[in-house]
Write a protein that holds these residues in place. Structure first.
Motif, short mmCIF file in Angstrom:
data_model
loop_
_atom_site.label_atom_id
_atom_site.label_comp_id
_atom_site.label_asym_id
_atom_site.label_seq_id
_atom_site.Cartn_x
_atom_site.Cartn_y
_atom_site.Cartn_z
N ASP A 262 7.54 24.78 76.42
CA ASP A 262 7.18 23.27 76.13
C ASP A 262 7.27 22.85 74.79
O ASP A 262 7.91 21.67 74.38
CB ASP A 262 5.89 23.05 76.56
N GLN A 263 7.21 23.58 73.91
CA GLN A 263 7.03 23.64 72.38
C GLN A 263 8.28 23.41 72.01
O GLN A 263 8.54 22.59 71.05
CB GLN A 263 6.22 24.56 71.46
N THR B 144 11.28 22.78 73.55
CA THR B 144 11.75 21.42 74.04
C THR B 144 11.31 20.35 73.44
O THR B 144 12.19 19.28 72.85
CB THR B 144 11.71 21.27 75.78
N ARG B 145 9.91 20.24 73.18
CA ARG B 145 9.52 19.08 72.44
C ARG B 145 10.03 18.99 70.89
O ARG B 145 10.41 17.75 70.37
CB ARG B 145 8.15 19.09 72.34
N ASP C 124 13.61 17.77 71.01
CA ASP C 124 13.87 16.43 71.13
C ASP C 124 13.29 15.36 70.07
O ASP C 124 14.02 14.61 69.75
CB ASP C 124 12.92 16.06 72.58
N GLN C 125 12.34 16.00 69.43
CA GLN C 125 12.01 15.27 68.06
C GLN C 125 13.04 15.05 67.06
O GLN C 125 13.16 14.26 66.55
CB GLN C 125 10.65 15.80 67.70
N SER D 225 16.60 13.65 68.53
CA SER D 225 16.71 12.27 69.42
C SER D 225 17.76 11.30 68.97
O SER D 225 18.24 10.40 69.86
CB SER D 225 15.27 11.65 69.29
#
Length: 301
Positions: free
Chosen positions: A34-35, A37-38, A41-42, A45
């Motif tokens: 999860d970390q 992918t986050r 994305d950040q 983006s």
């Protein structure tokens, strides 16, 4: 026309600008999926065509692991080396099929999957990307200038755009063919040997991970022992200081005998009680008086 080309060049400069991940921004600590992918994305983006687009998902990462584009995570945690490989895959997957990407990254995952090596390679490639950006801008601007001469935008904007897209597509296809040629020239790995190398590399990675974990655990234990050792003398000193204060309270306790004089007043009260004999003497006098009166009565008779 010059003003139009200048304006188009500015538009191209904005359109081809991509988000990149600076080497210093890649976390040096291990992350859960999860970390990861986050983080991706950040950082990327700005490269999305629409808000609904996904830079990276859990499913993508699982597929990359299954297809052996990246080594499996250690206890569900991904290292800095994993993230670097995921960045490469992100840019390559829009141009190459998974099989070509696997063949391209295979030597890196098996022979160079080390934080220091991977970081050095990524930093070098990142430095090359900066001048390449201006090369792409110049190439696209030249294509736009060629199209403008043949299909002026003010006369037919549709044909102008179609021709420009075709030239860009031709450029991309030519470069893609060049990429495929270079990949085909890479040494082919024997499947059995490749599997043996992969297991060897995996074993080495696990040993390195265990070594790092043991080092961290040892450092934590040493810190705990040091803290405990520091607390013991302080505790002993505190006890000694507390014990040393106890005699100081003895004078206060010695005040109890001082109350004895007060208690000694009781005999004084005894003296007061001793007045009773005087009373008794008085009583005795009264008896003697009675005896005298009796004698006097007898004389009268």
């Amino acid at each position: 026309m010059d003003k139009q080309l200048l304006q188009l060049k500015r538009e191209i400069r904005e359109l081809i600008r991509l988000d990149f991940i600076v080497p210093e921004d890649i976390p040096a600590i291990e992350l859960y999926v999860d970390q990861v992918t986050r983080f991706m994305d950040q950082q990327l983006s700005g490269n999305k065509r629409s808000e609904e687009d996904k830079i990276l998902t859990k499913t993508m990462i699982n597929n990359y692991t299954k297809n052996r584009l990246i080594p499996p995570p250690d206890r569900k945690r991904y290292s800095k080396e994993h993230i670097i490989l995921l960045i490469y895959i992100y840019y390559l997957k829009n141009v190459l099929p998974i099989g070509d990407i696997q063949r391209l990254l295979e030597p890196m995952t098996m022979e160079m999957f080390d934080e220091k090596k991977m970081s050095e390679i990524y930093e070098s490639i990142y430095e090359l990307e900066k001048p390449q950006y201006f090369n792409i801008e110049a190439s696209a601007s030249k294509a736009a200038a060629l199209v403008e001469k043949k299909f002026p935008k003010d006369q037919d904007s549709y044909l102008n755009k179609v021709a420009f897209i075709y030239l860009l597509g031709y450029d991309m296809f030519s470069k893609k063919r060049l990429i495929e040629k270079l990949i085909d020239e890479l040494p082919a790995y024997d499947p059995k040997l490749m599997e043996a190398e992969r297991k060897k590399a995996e074993k080495g990675r696990k040993a390195t991970t265990r070594k790092k974990a043991a080092g961290k655990a040892g450092a934590r234990k040493a810190a705990v022992r040091k803290t405990a050792a520091g607390k013991k003398p302080a505790k002993a000193a505190g006890k000694a200081a507390g014990t040393a204060k106890s005699p100081a309270r003895t004078p206060g306790t010695a005040k109890s005998p001082a109350r004895t004089p007060g208690t000694a007043k009781s005999p004084a009260r005894t003296t007061g009680t001793a007045k009773s004999p005087a009373g008794a003497a008085g009583t005795g006098t009264g008896t003697a008086g009675a005896a005298g009166r009796k004698t006097e009565t007898e004389d009268k008779e």
